[in-house]
Design an enzyme around this catalytic site. Structure first.
Site, PDB file in Angstrom:
ATOM      1  CG  MET A 156      -1.864  -1.221   1.192  1.00  0.00           C
ATOM      2  SD  MET A 156      -3.360  -0.994   2.138  1.00  0.00           S
ATOM      3  CE  MET A 156      -2.680  -0.793   3.767  1.00  0.00           C
ATOM      4  N   GLY A 157       2.153   1.100  -0.373  1.00  0.00           N
ATOM      5  CA  GLY A 157       3.037   2.260  -0.465  1.00  0.00           C
ATOM      6  C   GLY A 157       3.518   2.740   0.890  1.00  0.00           C
ATOM      7  CG  HIS A 161       8.658   0.259   5.897  1.00  0.00           C
ATOM      8  ND1 HIS A 161       8.909  -1.094   5.889  1.00  0.00           N
ATOM      9  CD2 HIS A 161       7.332   0.392   6.167  1.00  0.00           C
ATOM     10  CE1 HIS A 161       7.808  -1.749   6.180  1.00  0.00           C
ATOM     11  NE2 HIS A 161       6.823  -0.871   6.334  1.00  0.00           N
ATOM     12  N   GLY A 213      11.218  -2.813   5.304  1.00  0.00           N
ATOM     13  CA  GLY A 213      10.472  -4.076   5.321  1.00  0.00           C
ATOM     14  C   GLY A 213       9.961  -4.428   3.931  1.00  0.00           C
ATOM     15  CG  HIS A 214       6.961  -2.013   2.088  1.00  0.00           C
ATOM     16  ND1 HIS A 214       6.892  -0.857   2.823  1.00  0.00           N
ATOM     17  CD2 HIS A 214       5.743  -2.606   2.197  1.00  0.00           C
ATOM     18  CE1 HIS A 214       5.675  -0.740   3.352  1.00  0.00           C
ATOM     19  NE2 HIS A 214       4.966  -1.785   2.996  1.00  0.00           N
ATOM     20  CE  LYS A 228       4.148  -4.487  11.347  1.00  0.00           C
ATOM     21  NZ  LYS A 228       2.802  -4.181  10.934  1.00  0.00           N
ATOM     22  CB  SER A 249       4.416  -0.389  10.596  1.00  0.00           C
ATOM     23  OG  SER A 249       3.123   0.069  10.234  1.00  0.00           O
ATOM     24  CB  SER A 250       3.129   2.450   6.036  1.00  0.00           C
ATOM     25  OG  SER A 250       3.681   1.510   5.154  1.00  0.00           O
TER      26      SER A 250
HETATM   27  P1  AMP Z   1       1.552  -2.954   3.457  1.00  0.00           P
HETATM   28  O1  AMP Z   1       2.077  -1.907   2.528  1.00  0.00           O
HETATM   29  O2  AMP Z   1       1.581  -2.564   4.900  1.00  0.00           O
HETATM   30  O3  AMP Z   1       0.240  -3.534   3.009  1.00  0.00           O
HETATM   31  O4  AMP Z   1       2.594  -4.142   3.368  1.00  0.00           O
HETATM   32  C1  AMP Z   1       2.925  -4.734   2.130  1.00  0.00           C
HETATM   33  C2  AMP Z   1       3.673  -6.009   2.406  1.00  0.00           C
HETATM   34  O5  AMP Z   1       4.865  -5.711   3.141  1.00  0.00           O
HETATM   35  C3  AMP Z   1       2.860  -6.997   3.256  1.00  0.00           C
HETATM   36  O6  AMP Z   1       3.069  -8.306   2.778  1.00  0.00           O
HETATM   37  C4  AMP Z   1       3.461  -6.799   4.619  1.00  0.00           C
HETATM   38  O7  AMP Z   1       3.332  -7.938   5.447  1.00  0.00           O
HETATM   39  C5  AMP Z   1       4.914  -6.523   4.287  1.00  0.00           C
HETATM   40  N1  AMP Z   1       5.567  -5.817   5.387  1.00  0.00           N
HETATM   41  C6  AMP Z   1       5.112  -4.716   6.040  1.00  0.00           C
HETATM   42  N2  AMP Z   1       5.951  -4.380   7.039  1.00  0.00           N
HETATM   43  C7  AMP Z   1       6.958  -5.292   7.018  1.00  0.00           C
HETATM   44  C8  AMP Z   1       8.130  -5.501   7.807  1.00  0.00           C
HETATM   45  N3  AMP Z   1       8.438  -4.700   8.830  1.00  0.00           N
HETATM   46  N4  AMP Z   1       8.926  -6.545   7.500  1.00  0.00           N
HETATM   47  C9  AMP Z   1       8.618  -7.380   6.459  1.00  0.00           C
HETATM   48  N5  AMP Z   1       7.531  -7.241   5.679  1.00  0.00           N
HETATM   49  C10 AMP Z   1       6.707  -6.219   5.951  1.00  0.00           C
END
Ligand code: AMP
Length: 280
Positions: free
Chosen positions: A30-31, A34, A36-37, A149, A185-186
């Site tokens: 979802m943009g 960081h 993690g992404h 996560k 986390s975003s």
């Molecule tokens: P999101 O943008 O929050 O929907 O996350 C997109 C993807 O990145 C999802 O599969 C999340 O689980 C993964 N993600 C988010 N935060 C982390 C993190 N700290 N470490 C690893 N993967 C992450």
């Protein structure tokens, strides 16, 4: 790096890639990206020829309009990070492009969505199921990358892939943390300085719960202690603290064998709801 906002242009590009025997990896996000992404992008790059990162703040998975409104949107910075990481394709559609009509299909994930996130976020996993299955049909990846996560999301998507025979491999990547243990986390960027200072307690409380369980303390006692630790910090408002079986995410009374247990937390810190988990 190619950037697409149109489904049909992305499809045309990817058909050509597949004709040239290229393997496609998809990283749905979802943009507000960081590290993690970026770890997911790197994992995809290692396994595939073409890595597609989707950036879409999916309205159907938000049950709280304020959370949707306040979700950070940083497309330009995201593209710069992805380019630097060597991502090949960004797919950043508008809500109209993804949902010309409001979908009427509904997913029901049974017991997987009666626990944890589901209580506070009714309809959330239906929205996840809709958008992830649409992305799978649009991109047709050979592999798709998700972070541990979001543990319940991983369980739901794995089940959806199995039940609907999606022809792809799911790759689950470990949680990337800040040096002080806070899961990236975003939403962290919405924390003020004081909240950011408090946030690493989440990881510490999970770690001490894990250690107590491994020393033989009972699940109920450990949950009680952890809840007390959260309530001792004024800024926290605990949503849930659960110890579950990794295979079905149902709460357990006695811990199972190594690698099959998870501690899962959701907590409000000021206005921001953070989730985290430890698998052990
Ligand atoms: P999101 O943008 O929050 O929907 O996350 C997109 C993807 O990145 C999802 O599969 C999340 O689980 C993964 N993600 C988010 N935060 C982390 C993190 N700290 N470490 C690893 N993967 C992450």
């Amino acid at each position: 790096m190619e950037v697409f906002t149109s489904i049909s242009n992305l499809r045309k590009y990817l058909v050509q890639q597949v004709q040239q025997q290229q393997k496609i990896g998809l990283v749905p996000t979802m943009g507000a990206l960081h590290e993690g992404h970026i770890s997911l992008i790197q994992a995809s790059k290692a396994d595939n020829d073409v890595t597609v990162c989707s950036i879409f703040v999916n309205p159907t998975q938000f049950n709280n309009p304020e959370d949707l409104l306040k979700y950070p949107r940083t497309l330009e910075a995201d593209c710069a990070m992805l380019e630097a990481a060597g991502c090949d394709v960004v797919f950043a559609p508008s809500a109209e492009e993804m949902y010309p009509e409001q979908p009427i299909l509904k997913f029901n994930f049974g017991a997987l969505e009666t626990v944890m996130e589901s209580a506070s976020r009714p309809g959330h996993f239906n929205g996840v199921g809709i958008v992830v299955s649409k992305l799978f049909h649009i991109v047709k990846p050979h592999r798709a990358y998700f972070g541990q996560k979001d543990l319940q999301q991983v369980a739901v998507v794995s089940r959806m892939v199995a039940d609907l025979s999606f022809d792809l491999e799911l790759v689950i990547a470990p949680t990337v943390r800040e040096a002080d243990g806070l899961a990236m986390s975003s939403r962290n960027r919405r924390l003020n300085e004081e909240e950011r200072h408090i946030a690493p307690h989440i990881f510490r409380i999970m770690e001490s719960a894990k250690n107590a369980l491994l020393k033989g303390e009972s699940v109920s006692e450990v949950i009680k202690e952890a809840k007390q630790e959260f309530s001792a910090v004024d800024a926290f408002r605990l949503d849930y603290f659960e110890i579950v079986d990794l295979s079905d995410l149902q709460p357990i009374d006695i811990i199972g064998s190594k690698g099959n247990n998870a501690i899962c937390v959701a907590v409000f810190l000021g206005p921001v709801r953070l989730i985290d988990n430890l698998v052990f």
